[in-house]
Design a protein around this motif. Structure first.
Motif, PDB file in Angstrom:
ATOM      1  N   GLN A  16     -69.029   8.445  69.294  1.00  0.00           N
ATOM      2  CA  GLN A  16     -68.298   7.343  69.874  1.00  0.00           C
ATOM      3  C   GLN A  16     -67.486   8.140  71.015  1.00  0.00           C
ATOM      4  N   ALA A  17     -66.616   8.862  70.560  1.00  0.00           N
ATOM      5  CA  ALA A  17     -65.924   9.573  71.470  1.00  0.00           C
ATOM      6  C   ALA A  17     -66.724  10.258  72.831  1.00  0.00           C
ATOM      7  N   PHE A  18     -67.592  11.072  72.273  1.00  0.00           N
ATOM      8  CA  PHE A  18     -68.701  11.702  73.542  1.00  0.00           C
ATOM      9  C   PHE A  18     -68.848  10.682  74.470  1.00  0.00           C
ATOM     10  N   TRP A  19     -69.456   9.736  73.934  1.00  0.00           N
ATOM     11  CA  TRP A  19     -70.194   8.421  74.834  1.00  0.00           C
ATOM     12  C   TRP A  19     -69.136   7.801  75.534  1.00  0.00           C
ATOM     13  N   LEU A  20     -67.949   7.773  75.153  1.00  0.00           N
ATOM     14  CA  LEU A  20     -66.920   6.876  75.975  1.00  0.00           C
ATOM     15  C   LEU A  20     -66.463   7.982  77.175  1.00  0.00           C
ATOM     16  N   ASN A  32     -68.385  -2.035  66.065  1.00  0.00           N
ATOM     17  CA  ASN A  32     -67.593  -1.289  64.900  1.00  0.00           C
ATOM     18  C   ASN A  32     -66.400  -0.649  65.778  1.00  0.00           C
ATOM     19  N   LEU A  33     -66.891  -0.141  67.022  1.00  0.00           N
ATOM     20  CA  LEU A  33     -65.814   0.519  67.691  1.00  0.00           C
ATOM     21  C   LEU A  33     -64.529  -0.478  67.792  1.00  0.00           C
ATOM     22  N   ALA A  34     -64.743  -1.688  68.357  1.00  0.00           N
ATOM     23  CA  ALA A  34     -63.513  -2.550  68.454  1.00  0.00           C
ATOM     24  C   ALA A  34     -62.869  -2.886  67.235  1.00  0.00           C
ATOM     25  N   GLU A  35     -63.669  -2.903  66.044  1.00  0.00           N
ATOM     26  CA  GLU A  35     -62.934  -3.256  65.108  1.00  0.00           C
ATOM     27  C   GLU A  35     -61.892  -1.915  64.348  1.00  0.00           C
ATOM     28  N   ASN A  39     -57.998  -1.596  63.800  1.00  0.00           N
ATOM     29  CA  ASN A  39     -57.416  -1.456  62.454  1.00  0.00           C
ATOM     30  C   ASN A  39     -56.581  -0.336  62.743  1.00  0.00           C
ATOM     31  N   MET A  40     -56.480   0.405  64.099  1.00  0.00           N
ATOM     32  CA  MET A  40     -55.558   1.267  64.361  1.00  0.00           C
ATOM     33  C   MET A  40     -54.241   0.462  64.668  1.00  0.00           C
ATOM     34  N   ALA A  41     -54.168  -0.454  65.119  1.00  0.00           N
ATOM     35  CA  ALA A  41     -53.127  -1.221  65.387  1.00  0.00           C
ATOM     36  C   ALA A  41     -52.530  -1.565  64.013  1.00  0.00           C
ATOM     37  N   SER A  42     -53.366  -2.146  63.179  1.00  0.00           N
ATOM     38  CA  SER A  42     -52.990  -2.655  61.769  1.00  0.00           C
ATOM     39  C   SER A  42     -52.433  -1.435  61.169  1.00  0.00           C
TER      40      SER A  42
END
Length: 143
Positions: A16-20, A32-35, A39-42
């Motif tokens: 995901q990091a590579f494609w971003l 899943n990336l949005a989730e 979760n990081m904020a939580s």
């Protein structure tokens, strides 16, 4: 072949990091990336809560067990305050959380669970006697 979010989270995050970074957004696992971002904020909120629980538990001990006060207790209070303020500097939006009545009540109840059964801590109030802003003040030590 794309890594599966469910079967290889570590590889999935690397991809995901590579494609971003590459700008190839069509290959992103957007749901899943949005989730995971949410979760990081939580996670930040949870860490803030745990640090506030520690601070309030130490302040409750300080107030109720005045005969046992020592430099270590003062240091533990100072450390929690410093850690909380660092978090707030990294994530200023968390300041709002400190004023949420539900958040304050939750961290206070968790703090009570830490000190229940300790000398002179049986009769602590059910609601936090201090605001979190007050508890974070460097010169605040309840008597």
């Amino acid at each position: 072949m794309a890594a599966s979010y469910e079967n290889d989270f570590a590889e999935w995050t690397r991809e995901q990091a590579f494609w971003l970074r590459s700008g190839d957004l069509a290959l992103l696992d957007k749901q899943n990336l949005a989730e995971e971002v949410e979760n990081m904020a939580s996670g930040y909120r949870h860490e803030l809560a745990m640090r506030c629980v520690g601070l309030l538990a130490h302040l409750a001990r300080w107030q109720r067990q005045s005969g046992h006060r020592c430099g270590l207790w003062r240091k533990l209070i100072d450390i929690q305050r410093t850690q909380i303020l660092r978090m707030l500097n990294r994530a200023p939006s968390l300041h709002r959380t400190l004023r949420e009545a539900d958040f304050v009540q939750d961290v206070w109840l968790d703090a009570l669970m830490r000190v229940v059964g300790e000398d002179h801590c049986f009769d602590l109030p059910e609601t936090c006697p201090w605001s979190l802003e007050q508890a974070l003040a460097p010169d605040f030590f309840p008597d």
